[in-house]
Design a protein around this motif. Structure first.
Motif, PDB file in Angstrom:
ATOM      1  N   GLU A   1       6.844  66.286   4.787  1.00  0.00           N
ATOM      2  CA  GLU A   1       7.450  64.881   4.485  1.00  0.00           C
ATOM      3  C   GLU A   1       6.393  64.077   4.214  1.00  0.00           C
ATOM      4  O   GLU A   1       6.443  63.374   2.915  1.00  0.00           O
ATOM      5  CB  GLU A   1       8.418  64.371   5.260  1.00  0.00           C
ATOM      6  CG  GLU A   1       9.675  65.328   5.515  1.00  0.00           C
ATOM      7  CD  GLU A   1      10.663  65.310   4.430  1.00  0.00           C
ATOM      8  OE1 GLU A   1      10.426  64.672   3.342  1.00  0.00           O
ATOM      9  OE2 GLU A   1      11.322  66.135   4.367  1.00  0.00           O
TER      10      GLU A   1
ATOM     11  N   HIS B   1      12.114  59.845   5.654  1.00  0.00           N
ATOM     12  CA  HIS B   1      12.249  61.229   6.507  1.00  0.00           C
ATOM     13  C   HIS B   1      11.133  61.369   7.362  1.00  0.00           C
ATOM     14  O   HIS B   1      11.474  61.964   8.466  1.00  0.00           O
ATOM     15  CB  HIS B   1      12.585  62.367   5.456  1.00  0.00           C
ATOM     16  CG  HIS B   1      13.552  62.100   4.574  1.00  0.00           C
ATOM     17  ND1 HIS B   1      13.665  63.052   3.257  1.00  0.00           N
ATOM     18  CD2 HIS B   1      14.731  61.457   4.834  1.00  0.00           C
ATOM     19  CE1 HIS B   1      14.884  62.669   2.751  1.00  0.00           C
ATOM     20  NE2 HIS B   1      15.441  61.726   3.798  1.00  0.00           N
TER      21      HIS B   1
ATOM     22  N   VAL C   1      16.953  65.100   7.290  1.00  0.00           N
ATOM     23  CA  VAL C   1      15.797  65.081   6.360  1.00  0.00           C
ATOM     24  C   VAL C   1      15.645  65.772   5.262  1.00  0.00           C
ATOM     25  O   VAL C   1      14.836  65.592   4.243  1.00  0.00           O
ATOM     26  CB  VAL C   1      14.519  65.126   7.359  1.00  0.00           C
ATOM     27  CG1 VAL C   1      14.685  63.986   8.290  1.00  0.00           C
ATOM     28  CG2 VAL C   1      14.474  66.447   7.890  1.00  0.00           C
TER      29      VAL C   1
END
Length: 248
Positions: A49, A82, A156
């Motif tokens: 992420e 996230h 996420v």
């Protein structure tokens, strides 16, 4: 990361909620091997992420219009949120988020260095294809996780909007110049191969993760299921290529 709306999802076969999949984190984490596997998984996701945030911010520099630049900035912000969720979770279970991410940094950095896009369209295809392959993989694994970790992982992986945005822009570019399609199809096939190779290297290097996938940690996959899993991921990739207007 995301599973774009334009691609038909191919989730893992339904898993009966017994064993780990029916337990909460507090119960499941009593198994030290399972705990280690989840820490690895969250560390890999967190770095993914963070890397996605960095990449989207860089891609925004290539955006042809201010509207496109703003759209990518919004997506980058979602990816960073996230990352924060995963880091917070690692700290909540008394794990250092930086230490959890560290084992995966080189492999992911190598992947991004080897697949650096040369222009705006290649960047869009990379985000759509590469991120979606990763999301498919993590969704497959999530089916075998405890209830608390599974909920976080699926959260996420929510679509940041990049998938639909990429499809719209790439299809418009191909319509304007059909020759673009051939170049982008070759690029997407390269991304598929690199992404799968990178995922396999990461798993092979981490004993807890590999054990979870091939069996030995509660509701893990067996070797045959690993093969079926990658077949489903490949099938989803083919559908996404069609959504882009490209040959798989």
């Amino acid at each position: 990361m995301e599973t774009p709306d334009h691609a038909t999802e191919t989730p893992a076969d339904p898993v009966e909620t017994t064993g780990i999949a029916a337990q909460d984190w507090a119960t499941a984490a009593a198994d030290p091997q399972y705990r280690a596997a989840v820490v690895d998984l969250l560390g890999a996701l967190a770095y993914g992420e963070l890397a996605a945030f960095e990449r989207l911010a860089e891609d925004a520099k290539l955006a042809p219009t201010l509207a496109d630049k703003a759209e990518l900035a919004k997506m980058a912000a979602a990816e960073f949120h996230h990352f924060e969720q995963l880091s917070d979770r690692l700290r909540a279970v008394e794990e250092d988020s930086t230490a959890a991410m560290e084992p995966f940094a080189k492999a992911l950095d190598d992947f991004h260095r080897q697949t650096a896009p040369s222009d705006w369209l290649e960047g869009l295809v990379k985000a759509y294809v590469g991120d979606s392959i990763a999301s498919d993989f993590y969704r497959e694994v999530a089916a075998r996780l405890d209830t608390d970790t599974r909920a976080l992982v699926l959260s996420v992986l929510d679509d940041t909007g990049h998938g639909n945005f990429a499809v719209e822009k790439v299809r418009a570019a191909i319509e304007a110049d059909p020759r673009v399609g051939g170049r982008l199809a070759l690029w997407a096939r390269r991304l598929m191969g690199e992404a799968l190779s990178q995922a396999q290297r990461v798993v092979a290097d981490r004993d807890a993760l590999s054990t979870m996938l091939v069996g030995g940690v509660a509701d893990g996959f067996d070797l045959a299921e690993v093969g079926r899993m990658f077949s489903r991921i490949t099938e989803a990739h083919t559908k996404r290529m069609a959504a882009l207007g490209l040959a798989a």
